[in-house]
Design a protein around this motif. Structure first.
Motif, PDB file in Angstrom:
ATOM      1  N   TRP A 137       0.840  -1.199   0.000  1.00 22.74           N
ATOM      2  CA  TRP A 137       0.000   0.000   0.000  1.00 22.74           C
ATOM      3  C   TRP A 137       0.876   1.251   0.000  1.00 22.74           C
ATOM      4  N   PHE A 138       0.417   2.257  -0.750  1.00 19.85           N
ATOM      5  CA  PHE A 138       1.142   3.530  -0.796  1.00 19.85           C
ATOM      6  C   PHE A 138       0.187   4.664  -0.434  1.00 19.85           C
ATOM      7  N   TYR A 139       0.747   5.724   0.133  1.00 17.78           N
ATOM      8  CA  TYR A 139      -0.063   6.844   0.640  1.00 17.78           C
ATOM      9  C   TYR A 139       0.636   8.154   0.332  1.00 17.78           C
ATOM     10  N   VAL A 140      -0.156   9.165   0.033  1.00 14.75           N
ATOM     11  CA  VAL A 140       0.408  10.507  -0.139  1.00 14.75           C
ATOM     12  C   VAL A 140      -0.646  11.536   0.246  1.00 14.75           C
ATOM     13  N   ASN A 141      -0.214  12.568   0.948  1.00 11.22           N
ATOM     14  CA  ASN A 141      -1.040  13.754   1.149  1.00 11.22           C
ATOM     15  C   ASN A 141      -0.192  14.965   0.770  1.00 11.22           C
ATOM     16  N   SER A 142      -0.568  16.137   1.180  1.00 10.31           N
ATOM     17  CA  SER A 142       0.149  17.338   0.735  1.00 10.31           C
ATOM     18  C   SER A 142       1.539  17.468   1.336  1.00 10.31           C
ATOM     19  N   THR A 143       1.814  16.736   2.412  1.00  9.90           N
ATOM     20  CA  THR A 143       3.117  16.890   3.089  1.00  9.90           C
ATOM     21  C   THR A 143       3.831  15.568   3.359  1.00  9.90           C
ATOM     22  N   GLU A 144       3.149  14.427   3.226  1.00 12.59           N
ATOM     23  CA  GLU A 144       3.740  13.148   3.608  1.00 12.59           C
ATOM     24  C   GLU A 144       3.507  12.088   2.542  1.00 12.59           C
ATOM     25  N   SER A 145       4.371  11.105   2.540  1.00 11.87           N
ATOM     26  CA  SER A 145       4.174   9.901   1.736  1.00 11.87           C
ATOM     27  C   SER A 145       4.560   8.709   2.597  1.00 11.87           C
ATOM     28  N   ALA A 146       4.025   7.551   2.264  1.00 10.04           N
ATOM     29  CA  ALA A 146       4.292   6.378   3.106  1.00 10.04           C
ATOM     30  C   ALA A 146       4.044   5.095   2.323  1.00 10.04           C
ATOM     31  N   TYR A 147       4.573   4.025   2.857  1.00  9.81           N
ATOM     32  CA  TYR A 147       4.404   2.672   2.310  1.00  9.81           C
ATOM     33  C   TYR A 147       4.168   1.713   3.462  1.00  9.81           C
ATOM     34  N   PHE A 148       3.294   0.720   3.225  1.00  4.39           N
ATOM     35  CA  PHE A 148       3.057  -0.305   4.236  1.00  4.39           C
ATOM     36  C   PHE A 148       2.704  -1.607   3.544  1.00  4.39           C
ATOM     37  N   ASN A 149       3.236  -2.704   4.048  1.00  5.65           N
ATOM     38  CA  ASN A 149       2.913  -4.035   3.538  1.00  5.65           C
ATOM     39  C   ASN A 149       1.997  -4.720   4.541  1.00  5.65           C
ATOM     40  N   SER A 150       0.735  -4.870   4.160  1.00  6.08           N
ATOM     41  CA  SER A 150      -0.237  -5.480   5.062  1.00  6.08           C
ATOM     42  C   SER A 150      -0.171  -7.005   4.975  1.00  6.08           C
ATOM     43  N   GLY A 151      -0.834  -7.651   5.890  1.00  8.28           N
ATOM     44  CA  GLY A 151      -0.906  -9.106   5.859  1.00  8.28           C
ATOM     45  C   GLY A 151      -1.032  -9.694   7.247  1.00  8.28           C
ATOM     46  N   LEU A 152      -1.807 -10.764   7.329  1.00 10.99           N
ATOM     47  CA  LEU A 152      -1.946 -11.492   8.583  1.00 10.99           C
ATOM     48  C   LEU A 152      -0.842 -12.534   8.605  1.00 10.99           C
ATOM     49  N   ASN A 153       0.314 -12.136   9.118  1.00 15.58           N
ATOM     50  CA  ASN A 153       1.515 -12.970   9.039  1.00 15.58           C
ATOM     51  C   ASN A 153       1.680 -13.817  10.299  1.00 15.58           C
ATOM     52  N   PRO A 154       1.397 -15.120  10.221  1.00 16.24           N
ATOM     53  CA  PRO A 154       1.506 -15.962  11.414  1.00 16.24           C
ATOM     54  C   PRO A 154       2.963 -16.124  11.845  1.00 16.24           C
ATOM     55  N   VAL A 155       3.160 -16.259  13.141  1.00 14.61           N
ATOM     56  CA  VAL A 155       4.504 -16.483  13.683  1.00 14.61           C
ATOM     57  C   VAL A 155       4.817 -17.969  13.531  1.00 14.61           C
ATOM     58  N   ARG A 156       5.881 -18.267  12.842  1.00 15.63           N
ATOM     59  CA  ARG A 156       6.211 -19.657  12.533  1.00 15.63           C
ATOM     60  C   ARG A 156       6.852 -20.360  13.730  1.00 15.63           C
ATOM     61  N   ALA A 157       6.724 -21.662  13.709  1.00 18.34           N
ATOM     62  CA  ALA A 157       7.406 -22.466  14.710  1.00 18.34           C
ATOM     63  C   ALA A 157       8.914 -22.383  14.484  1.00 18.34           C
ATOM     64  N   ALA A 158       9.670 -22.419  15.559  1.00 20.28           N
ATOM     65  CA  ALA A 158      11.129 -22.354  15.449  1.00 20.28           C
ATOM     66  C   ALA A 158      11.632 -23.522  14.615  1.00 20.28           C
ATOM     67  N   GLY A 159      12.464 -23.218  13.632  1.00 22.16           N
ATOM     68  CA  GLY A 159      13.058 -24.271  12.814  1.00 22.16           C
ATOM     69  C   GLY A 159      12.220 -24.715  11.646  1.00 22.16           C
ATOM     70  N   SER A 160      10.998 -24.200  11.506  1.00 18.28           N
ATOM     71  CA  SER A 160      10.170 -24.607  10.368  1.00 18.28           C
ATOM     72  C   SER A 160      10.683 -23.944   9.093  1.00 18.28           C
ATOM     73  N   ASN A 161      10.505 -24.617   7.977  1.00 13.94           N
ATOM     74  CA  ASN A 161      10.970 -24.104   6.694  1.00 13.94           C
ATOM     75  C   ASN A 161       9.771 -23.970   5.764  1.00 13.94           C
ATOM     76  N   PRO A 162       9.350 -22.749   5.435  1.00  9.19           N
ATOM     77  CA  PRO A 162       8.157 -22.574   4.605  1.00  9.19           C
ATOM     78  C   PRO A 162       8.322 -23.073   3.178  1.00  9.19           C
ATOM     79  N   ASN A 163       9.561 -23.373   2.767  1.00  6.50           N
ATOM     80  CA  ASN A 163       9.796 -23.862   1.415  1.00  6.50           C
ATOM     81  C   ASN A 163       9.681 -25.376   1.311  1.00  6.50           C
ATOM     82  N   LEU A 164       9.455 -26.039   2.438  1.00  4.33           N
ATOM     83  CA  LEU A 164       9.374 -27.502   2.441  1.00  4.33           C
ATOM     84  C   LEU A 164       8.082 -27.948   3.115  1.00  4.33           C
ATOM     85  N   PRO A 165       7.567 -29.121   2.743  1.00  2.00           N
ATOM     86  CA  PRO A 165       6.391 -29.647   3.448  1.00  2.00           C
ATOM     87  C   PRO A 165       6.705 -29.850   4.926  1.00  2.00           C
TER      88      PRO A 165
END
Length: 236
Positions: free
Chosen positions: A109-137
């Motif tokens: 997401w991007f934002y702009v008004n007359s004096t500011e601009s901003a960026y934010f990446n939204s998402g419901l990002n779960p906290v992974r278990a220690a040592g888990s690898n999202p690239n593998l089953p």
């Protein structure tokens, strides 16, 4: 133990998969004389998402599932979109970030008004278990699940706002269905994001121009964007 094709072991218990089915039907019309027919679509749901594949592990049959944090929570992001439409919730860059954090889908997401601009990446990002690898089953065991995962509600522990990629009043922003932010990986199973991305076709000439002291106006900036749009990224 030997299990039926529609059952699976989860947390040491034998659990029945839930069948989701839908029948599509059609009949001949004046515009289309295709003979009457139908077909049935069937999917199987487990406590860890929908079954995507089946295979064997060590000679034993396994079901492989896919699960996203927003599954069965699709409407929750309406809160964030409602805040986007409320001027009181979008009056500053900080207010924008707070509003965007209520969108649970992963978006840049991007934002702009007359004096500011901003960026934010939204998402419901779960906290992974220690040592888990999202690239593998991963095994369907608590040790590998998202931290705090509750299969009954499909909820877990999530990364706080402070852990999301974001910036305020950066020198400039480029956006072209952006790749992931610096120091962040792409989504699970997304191997197309590498060191090179088409946003570089915007960023590289813009950065070079600013470093050389060039001033951009709407016309010259539009020309830069149009040039990027007809450039082959691989060739460049």
């Amino acid at each position: 133990p030997t299990l039926a094709a529609d059952h699976y072991l989860y947390r040491g218990q034998c659990v029945a998969m839930e069948q989701l089915a839908h029948v599509n039907k059609w009949t001949p019309t004046l515009a289309d004389g295709t003979a009457k027919g139908s077909y049935k679509l069937v999917a199987w749901r487990t406590k860890l998402g929908l079954v995507s594949w089946r295979g064997t592990v060590g000679g034993k049959p396994h079901a492989f599932t896919q699960l996203r944090s927003t599954y069965r929570h699709e409407a929750d992001s309406a809160i964030g979109f409602q805040m986007f439409n409320d001027p009181a919730e979008m009056g500053s860059a900080d207010a924008f970030v707070a509003s965007a954090n209520n969108v649970e889908y992963a978006f840049n997401w991007f934002y702009v008004n007359s004096t500011e601009s901003a960026y934010f990446n939204s998402g419901l990002n779960p906290v992974r278990a220690a040592g888990s690898n999202p690239n593998l089953p991963m095994k369907a065991e608590p040790a590998y699940e998202w931290q705090g995962f509750d299969p009954a509600t499909n909820t877990a522990n999530y990364a706080p706002l402070a852990a999301h990629p974001r910036s305020v009043n950066q020198d400039y922003y480029v956006s072209w269905n952006n790749k992931q932010a610096k120091d962040f990986g792409g989504a699970d199973g997304n191997y197309s994001f590498g060191a090179v991305h088409r946003a570089d076709l915007l960023d590289r000439p813009l950065k070079a121009g600013l470093q050389a002291g060039r001033k951009f106006d709407r016309g010259s900036l539009t020309a830069l964007v149009e040039q990027a749009g007809v450039t082959d990224l691989r060739g460049a």
